[in-house]
Design a protein around this motif. Structure first.
Motif, PDB file in Angstrom:
ATOM      1  N   UNK A 183       0.853  -1.183   0.000  1.00 35.09           N
ATOM      2  CA  UNK A 183       0.000   0.000   0.000  1.00 35.09           C
ATOM      3  C   UNK A 183       0.888   1.231   0.000  1.00 35.09           C
ATOM      4  N   UNK A 184       0.621   2.174  -0.927  1.00 34.02           N
ATOM      5  CA  UNK A 184       1.447   3.381  -0.985  1.00 34.02           C
ATOM      6  C   UNK A 184       1.126   4.340   0.152  1.00 34.02           C
ATOM      7  N   UNK A 185      -0.096   4.259   0.680  1.00 29.64           N
ATOM      8  CA  UNK A 185      -0.504   5.082   1.825  1.00 29.64           C
ATOM      9  C   UNK A 185      -1.440   4.259   2.715  1.00 29.64           C
ATOM     10  N   UNK A 186      -1.572   4.669   3.970  1.00 34.58           N
ATOM     11  CA  UNK A 186      -2.513   3.959   4.840  1.00 34.58           C
ATOM     12  C   UNK A 186      -3.936   4.048   4.302  1.00 34.58           C
ATOM     13  N   UNK A 187      -4.732   3.038   4.606  1.00 41.79           N
ATOM     14  CA  UNK A 187      -6.111   3.045   4.164  1.00 41.79           C
ATOM     15  C   UNK A 187      -6.796   1.739   4.490  1.00 41.79           C
ATOM     16  N   UNK A 188      -7.911   1.488   3.845  1.00 40.88           N
ATOM     17  CA  UNK A 188      -8.629   0.238   4.080  1.00 40.88           C
ATOM     18  C   UNK A 188      -9.289  -0.251   2.800  1.00 40.88           C
ATOM     19  N   UNK A 189      -9.428  -1.574   2.718  1.00 38.83           N
ATOM     20  CA  UNK A 189     -10.096  -2.220   1.590  1.00 38.83           C
ATOM     21  C   UNK A 189     -11.404  -2.811   2.099  1.00 38.83           C
ATOM     22  N   UNK A 215       1.579   1.113   5.124  1.00 44.01           N
ATOM     23  CA  UNK A 215       2.314   0.825   3.899  1.00 44.01           C
ATOM     24  C   UNK A 215       3.102  -0.477   3.979  1.00 44.01           C
ATOM     25  N   UNK A 216       2.680  -1.369   4.857  1.00 47.21           N
ATOM     26  CA  UNK A 216       3.292  -2.684   4.947  1.00 47.21           C
ATOM     27  C   UNK A 216       2.191  -3.741   5.037  1.00 47.21           C
ATOM     28  N   UNK A 217       2.449  -4.958   4.557  1.00 42.70           N
ATOM     29  CA  UNK A 217       1.427  -6.009   4.580  1.00 42.70           C
ATOM     30  C   UNK A 217       0.922  -6.286   5.990  1.00 42.70           C
ATOM     31  N   UNK A 245     -10.891   0.780  -2.295  1.00 39.79           N
ATOM     32  CA  UNK A 245      -9.806   1.205  -1.408  1.00 39.79           C
ATOM     33  C   UNK A 245     -10.019   2.667  -1.054  1.00 39.79           C
ATOM     34  N   UNK A 246     -10.048   2.959   0.226  1.00 38.45           N
ATOM     35  CA  UNK A 246     -10.154   4.342   0.714  1.00 38.45           C
ATOM     36  C   UNK A 246      -8.908   4.661   1.530  1.00 38.45           C
ATOM     37  N   UNK A 247      -8.169   5.669   1.069  1.00 39.40           N
ATOM     38  CA  UNK A 247      -6.945   6.066   1.752  1.00 39.40           C
ATOM     39  C   UNK A 247      -7.261   7.045   2.867  1.00 39.40           C
ATOM     40  N   UNK A 248      -6.524   6.905   3.960  1.00 46.91           N
ATOM     41  CA  UNK A 248      -6.704   7.828   5.080  1.00 46.91           C
ATOM     42  C   UNK A 248      -5.801   9.041   4.969  1.00 46.91           C
ATOM     43  N   UNK A 249      -5.014   9.154   3.870  1.00 48.06           N
ATOM     44  CA  UNK A 249      -4.142  10.307   3.638  1.00 48.06           C
ATOM     45  C   UNK A 249      -4.579  11.005   2.351  1.00 48.06           C
TER      46      UNK A 249
END
Length: 276
Positions: A183-189, A215-217, A245-249
Motif C-alpha cells: 500500500x502506498x498510503x494507509x487506508x482500508x479495503x 504501507x506494509x502487509x 480502497x479508501x486512503x486515510x491520507x
C-alpha cells in the motif's frame, strides 16, 4: 408317492420363481415385505441392533453390504470402526474396509465423493486506486482457476475472469480470503459479493469484508472476511467480488491485492466455496 409328487412340485415352483414374500402372496421382487393387517403392529423392517464394540473387525469380500443398527458408541473409532461415531445404520464397505454410515455422515467438513468444496484462486497482483467516495466503483477481482473435490468441476469462471458461476441445485457458502501485499498510503479495503443478476436472485447473504493497512502487509489493522450464501435451487448463479480502497491520507494512493499461493506462499488471495 403322492406326497413326494406334491413336494417336488412345490420345490420346482419355488426354484423357478426365486422370490420370497412376507405378508405378500405375489412378491414383485427377490424379497417383498408387505405391511401387516392389524393396526397394533409396527410396520417396518428391524435390522440387528448392537453396540459398536460388537461390530465385526475381521471381514472379507463376502461381508460387503452387510447392514446393522448401532445403538451405543463406546469404542475408540479406529481401523474398520473408524467411521462409527454416532448411533445409526451402518453397512460394511469392502472398498473402504470400513463400517460406513448410511446417508451424509459429516465426519469431516468435506465429503469428497458428494459435497462440493473448492478454492477459487487468482494470479498476479490486482491494483486498486483510492476512491474519493463511499460507493463501490466496479473493482471486481479476477479469478483464474479452481482447485477442489471432484464435484468442484461443476463450478465455472466467466470469460472475463470476474464471475464465478455456481451450478443449479445447490446451496453454497463462499468466503473471500483477501491479502494486501503493498500500500502506498494507509487506508482500508472493503469488499462485498454481488450477483450478476440485476434482481439479486440467488444471493441470500453478502457480508462486508474489511482490511486496514499502512504501507506494509497486514500492519496496523484487522481483517474481516466477506462472506456470501448462494442459493442455486432454481437457476445457476454468477457471483462477483467487488472491492474498493479508501486512503486515510490526502492525495492519490494505490494498494495491491495478492495473487495465488504459487505467486507467494504467505501472501495470497482466494475464495473458499463450501456446499451446505
Amino acid at each position: 408317492m403322492k406326497n413326494i409328487f406334491i413336494f417336488l412340485s412345490l420345490w420346482f415352483v419355488l426354484s423357478v420363481k426365486a422370490q420370497t414374500g412376507i405378508n405378500e402372496r405375489a412378491p414383485k421382487a427377490s424379497l417383498h415385505i408387505n405391511k401387516q393387517n392389524t393396526a397394533d403392529e409396527i410396520v417396518g423392517v428391524l435390522f440387528p441392533i448392537l453396540p459398536a464394540s460388537e461390530l465385526a473387525t475381521t471381514t472379507d469380500s463376502e461381508h460387503d453390504g452387510v447392514m446393522v443398527y448401532v445403538n451405543e458408541i463406546d469404542i475408540i473409532p479406529v481401523g474398520v470402526l473408524r467411521e462409527v461415531t454416532r448411533r445409526g445404520y451402518y453397512y460394511f464397505d469392502k472398498s473402504k474396509q470400513a463400517w460406513t454410515a448410511i446417508g451424509r455422515r459429516y465426519i469431516n467438513i468435506i465429503e469428497e465423493d458428494k459435497l462440493i468444496y473448492a478454492q477459487v484462486y487468482r494470479q498476479g497482483f490486482f491494483n486498486l486506486n483510492s476512491s474519493g467516495g463511499i460507493n463501490f466503483a466496479n473493482n471486481y477481482l479476477t479469478w483464474n482457476g479452481i482447485n477442489g473435490t471432484p464435484q468442484s468441476s461443476s463450478l465455472k469462471i466467466s470469460s472475463d475472469n470476474r464471475t464465478v458461476i455456481f451450478p443449479k441445485g445447490h446451496l453454497f457458502r463462499v468466503t473471500a480470503m483477501i491479502c494486501i501485499t503493498n500500500a502506498s498510503k494507509p487506508g482500508n479495503v472493503t469488499s462485498r459479493f454481488e450477483t450478476t443478476n440485476s434482481s439479486g436472485t440467488g444471493l441470500l447473504l453478502s457480508t462486508m469484508g474489511y482490511i486496514e493497512t499502512i504501507n506494509e502487509p497486514y500492519a496496523g489493522g484487522g481483517v474481516a472476511y466477506a462472506m456470501a450464501v448462494v442459493n442455486t435451487h432454481e437457476n445457476e448463479v454468477g457471483i462477483r467480488l467487488n472491492t474498493k480502497f479508501q486512503s486515510s491520507s490526502s492525495g492519490s494512493a494505490t494498494i495491491s491485492i495478492a495473487g495465488s499461493e504459487t505467486n507467494d506462499s504467505f501472501y495470497y488471495s482466494h475464495l473458499i466455496v463450501e456446499e451446505l
